[in-house]
Design an enzyme around this catalytic site. Structure first.
Site, PDB file in Angstrom:
ATOM      1  N   GLY A  71       1.049  -1.247  -0.126  1.00 44.37           N
ATOM      2  CA  GLY A  71      -0.084  -0.527   0.054  1.00 44.37           C
ATOM      3  C   GLY A  71       0.724   1.199   0.099  1.00 44.37           C
ATOM      4  O   GLY A  71       1.767   1.043  -0.808  1.00 44.37           O
ATOM      5  N   THR A  74      -0.189   6.165   4.865  1.00 39.82           N
ATOM      6  CA  THR A  74      -2.644   5.813   6.005  1.00 39.82           C
ATOM      7  C   THR A  74      -1.794   6.769   6.886  1.00 39.82           C
ATOM      8  O   THR A  74      -0.494   7.026   7.613  1.00 39.82           O
ATOM      9  CB  THR A  74      -2.257   4.870   5.880  1.00 39.82           C
ATOM     10  OG1 THR A  74      -0.934   3.471   6.810  1.00 39.82           O
ATOM     11  CG2 THR A  74      -2.439   3.237   5.076  1.00 39.82           C
ATOM     12  N   TYR A  75      -2.380   7.124   7.768  1.00 39.60           N
ATOM     13  CA  TYR A  75      -2.835   7.938   9.139  1.00 39.60           C
ATOM     14  C   TYR A  75      -3.247   6.888   9.619  1.00 39.60           C
ATOM     15  O   TYR A  75      -4.216   6.083   9.454  1.00 39.60           O
ATOM     16  CB  TYR A  75      -3.445   9.229   8.462  1.00 39.60           C
ATOM     17  CG  TYR A  75      -3.220   9.448  10.296  1.00 39.60           C
ATOM     18  CD1 TYR A  75      -2.470   9.712  11.291  1.00 39.60           C
ATOM     19  CD2 TYR A  75      -5.469   9.090  10.983  1.00 39.60           C
ATOM     20  CE1 TYR A  75      -2.877  10.737  12.033  1.00 39.60           C
ATOM     21  CE2 TYR A  75      -5.629   9.708  12.047  1.00 39.60           C
ATOM     22  CZ  TYR A  75      -4.538  10.460  12.712  1.00 39.60           C
ATOM     23  OH  TYR A  75      -4.800  10.946  14.530  1.00 39.60           O
ATOM     24  N   GLY A 151      -3.501  -3.075   4.593  1.00 40.94           N
ATOM     25  CA  GLY A 151      -2.930  -3.586   4.135  1.00 40.94           C
ATOM     26  C   GLY A 151      -2.141  -4.375   4.810  1.00 40.94           C
ATOM     27  O   GLY A 151      -2.049  -4.759   6.258  1.00 40.94           O
ATOM     28  N   SER A 164      -7.696  -1.012   9.309  1.00 35.84           N
ATOM     29  CA  SER A 164      -7.774  -0.347   9.991  1.00 35.84           C
ATOM     30  C   SER A 164      -9.073   0.085  10.276  1.00 35.84           C
ATOM     31  O   SER A 164      -9.428   0.332   8.858  1.00 35.84           O
ATOM     32  CB  SER A 164      -6.475   0.941  10.316  1.00 35.84           C
ATOM     33  OG  SER A 164      -6.763   1.350   9.140  1.00 35.84           O
ATOM     34  N   CYS A 180      -3.959   6.536   0.319  1.00 35.84           N
ATOM     35  CA  CYS A 180      -3.421   5.485  -0.033  1.00 35.84           C
ATOM     36  C   CYS A 180      -3.435   6.236  -1.493  1.00 35.84           C
ATOM     37  O   CYS A 180      -3.927   5.218  -2.776  1.00 35.84           O
ATOM     38  CB  CYS A 180      -4.778   5.083  -0.506  1.00 35.84           C
ATOM     39  SG  CYS A 180      -4.695   3.613   1.411  1.00 35.84           S
TER      40      CYS A 180
END
Length: 221
Positions: A71, A74-75, A151, A164, A180
């Site tokens: 991936g 991301t946060y 991911g 998540s 993403c």
């Protein structure tokens, strides 16, 4: 047997990765049970193996961790439930695509417990919800927001990293990246959708949906 681990304190990202790698190695060696680990991280960004540095819009905002999961950027942060899955994919068919689809189905089934219709989109990783309450897109389609990210990484056919789901994170924190790599859609959460769901509520739904998705493995907490 799948062990469920829930951490009530924020877990540092590097410590979580070290734990997952060790546990995955032990699972592969047959010396530990599979595990699903539910936790929250302090605010941070992660860069997956396909990350484009141009998508990191505010590199000084939060710590940035290079990740070996698949991936892009991301946060992670408080109010977001991270579910790390350390599962034996070899005994689950050795089909990586099918395993990822099972993760997607798990998220969708979990969201359905709150009457949310999660959907998968070709070319867009994660789970999405339509937003009829928002203005239409330029092409006349309904707006859509991402509510969950996926991911994973495999080592010796054992998975780690995972999913998540946004419960009540600060959605403004996503502004420091292009989540993403997708620019034309937004990000949402359960609370943003008007559902007063707690982390505990989501955990119950995740556990209930897990067996229906991955099979009747006995679980322990």
């Amino acid at each position: 047997m799948v062990e469920w681990k829930i951490s009530n304190e924020l877990v540092a990202y590097d410590a979580a990765v070290a734990f997952m790698e060790a546990r995955a190695e032990a699972i592969a060696a047959g010396s530990a049970d599979e595990m699903v680990w539910l936790l929250e991280h302090p605010p941070l960004y992660t860069a997956g193996t396909s990350a484009n540095v141009a998508d990191l819009k505010d590199p000084d905002r939060f710590p940035v961790h290079t990740s070996k999961r698949g991936g892009q950027y991301t946060y992670h942060g408080p109010g977001q439930r991270v579910a790390y899955v350390m599962l034996d994919v070899a005994k689950r068919g050795r089909d990586v695509r099918a395993f990822v689809q099972s993760l997607e189905e798990w998220v969708i089934a979990t969201l359905a417990e709150f009457n949310i219709t999660g959907e998968i989109r070709d070319g867009r990783v994660g789970v999405w919800v339509t937003r009829p309450d928002k203005p239409l897109l330029a092409n006349g389609a309904l707006a859509e927001d991402k509510i969950a990210a996926i991911g994973i990484r495999l080592r010796k056919w054992v998975s780690f990293h995972g999913i998540s789901i946004n419960v009540e994170p600060d959605l403004e924190h996503f502004a420091g990246i292009v989540p993403c790599g997708i620019t034309q859609y937004g990000v949402t959460s359960l609370v943003d959708l008007g559902l007063p769901v707690s982390m505990g509520d989501l955990d119950v739904a995740l556990k209930r949906s897990f067996e229906a998705t991955f099979g009747p493995d006995e679980t322990k907490s």
